[in-house]
Scaffold this motif. Structure first.
Motif, PDB file in Angstrom:
ATOM      1  N   THR A  56       0.760  -1.077  -0.369  1.00  0.00           N
ATOM      2  CA  THR A  56      -0.220   0.176   0.435  1.00  0.00           C
ATOM      3  C   THR A  56       0.782   1.380   0.141  1.00  0.00           C
ATOM      4  N   ARG A  57       0.402   1.740  -1.001  1.00  0.00           N
ATOM      5  CA  ARG A  57       0.605   4.156  -0.262  1.00  0.00           C
ATOM      6  C   ARG A  57       0.803   4.156   1.178  1.00  0.00           C
ATOM      7  N   GLN A  58       0.439   3.663   1.971  1.00  0.00           N
ATOM      8  CA  GLN A  58       0.047   4.428   3.156  1.00  0.00           C
ATOM      9  C   GLN A  58       1.291   4.244   3.592  1.00  0.00           C
ATOM     10  N   MET A  59       2.076   3.349   4.259  1.00  0.00           N
ATOM     11  CA  MET A  59       2.606   2.393   4.667  1.00  0.00           C
ATOM     12  C   MET A  59       4.056   2.768   4.066  1.00  0.00           C
ATOM     13  N   PRO A  60       5.145   3.560   4.786  1.00  0.00           N
ATOM     14  CA  PRO A  60       6.505   3.225   4.082  1.00  0.00           C
ATOM     15  C   PRO A  60       6.717   1.900   4.326  1.00  0.00           C
ATOM     16  N   SER A  61       8.175   2.169   3.486  1.00  0.00           N
ATOM     17  CA  SER A  61       9.404   0.787   3.358  1.00  0.00           C
ATOM     18  C   SER A  61      10.052   1.382   4.372  1.00  0.00           C
ATOM     19  N   TYR A  62      10.452   0.885   4.942  1.00  0.00           N
ATOM     20  CA  TYR A  62      12.255   0.585   5.807  1.00  0.00           C
ATOM     21  C   TYR A  62      13.257  -0.700   5.159  1.00  0.00           C
ATOM     22  N   SER A  63      13.858  -0.128   4.319  1.00  0.00           N
ATOM     23  CA  SER A  63      15.322  -0.985   4.253  1.00  0.00           C
ATOM     24  C   SER A  63      15.901  -1.257   5.105  1.00  0.00           C
ATOM     25  N   ALA A  64      17.205  -2.403   4.459  1.00  0.00           N
ATOM     26  CA  ALA A  64      17.490  -3.157   5.558  1.00  0.00           C
ATOM     27  C   ALA A  64      18.709  -1.282   6.768  1.00  0.00           C
ATOM     28  N   LYS A  65      18.496  -0.133   5.846  1.00  0.00           N
ATOM     29  CA  LYS A  65      20.082   0.251   6.405  1.00  0.00           C
ATOM     30  C   LYS A  65      19.232   1.171   7.443  1.00  0.00           C
ATOM     31  N   VAL A  66      17.391   1.605   7.310  1.00  0.00           N
ATOM     32  CA  VAL A  66      17.303   1.756   8.112  1.00  0.00           C
ATOM     33  C   VAL A  66      16.622   0.663   9.517  1.00  0.00           C
ATOM     34  N   LEU A  67      16.030   0.371   8.892  1.00  0.00           N
ATOM     35  CA  LEU A  67      15.925  -0.988   9.652  1.00  0.00           C
ATOM     36  C   LEU A  67      16.195  -2.521   9.641  1.00  0.00           C
ATOM     37  N   SER A  68      17.270  -2.858  10.747  1.00  0.00           N
ATOM     38  CA  SER A  68      18.096  -4.253  10.424  1.00  0.00           C
ATOM     39  C   SER A  68      16.703  -5.865  10.830  1.00  0.00           C
ATOM     40  N   ASP A  69      16.867  -6.770   9.784  1.00  0.00           N
ATOM     41  CA  ASP A  69      16.531  -7.333  10.327  1.00  0.00           C
ATOM     42  C   ASP A  69      15.749  -8.362  11.644  1.00  0.00           C
ATOM     43  N   ALA A  70      17.533  -8.085  12.381  1.00  0.00           N
ATOM     44  CA  ALA A  70      17.542  -8.558  13.927  1.00  0.00           C
ATOM     45  C   ALA A  70      16.080  -7.524  14.594  1.00  0.00           C
ATOM     46  N   GLN A  71      16.051  -5.766  14.030  1.00  0.00           N
ATOM     47  CA  GLN A  71      15.101  -5.344  15.041  1.00  0.00           C
ATOM     48  C   GLN A  71      13.908  -5.269  13.976  1.00  0.00           C
TER      49      GLN A  71
END
Length: 121
Positions: free
Chosen positions: A77-92
């Protein structure tokens, strides 16, 4: 026949341990996940309970951790921003997933006394 049975047993044990390793890898830290949930203002759309607000309900969590991570990386959806691994790691994201899994479900309508009053009227 005995050699075949031994091989099957060895394969079964290997698969069991592989499954345990995957589950252990998926286990996140719910306390850290709560901090991330608050820091990135996930509550702004999903609510503090994960089930109110303009965003999708997160509780009960119906996705696996891998599916959750994939969705956060590339939402449909366009309502939710995407979060790359640079912003949020897989561990986070694993921590956030663990936190969401700790959030309680809403009670059924029949279990809310105030709603029962309306039914009786």
């Amino acid at each position: 026949m005995r050699n075949f049975s031994l091989r099957v047993l060895t394969l079964a044990i290997t698969l069991i341990f592989a499954g345990l390793a995957v589950n252990a890898q998926d286990a996140g830290d719910a306390a850290k996940g709560k901090d991330v949930f608050l820091k990135y203002t996930c509550y702004g759309c999903h609510g503090f309970s994960g089930q109110n607000g303009p965003g999708a309900r997160l509780v009960p969590m119906g996705m696996t951790q891998a599916a959750f991570t994939a969705y956060v990386r590339g939402p449909r959806t366009r309502q939710m921003p995407s979060y790359s691994a640079k912003v949020l790691s897989d561990a986070q994201l694993g921590d956030v997933y663990a936190y969401i899994k700790t959030l309680p479900r809403s009670p059924a309508a029949k279990d809310i006394p105030a709603l029962g009053q309306f039914k009786e009227q």
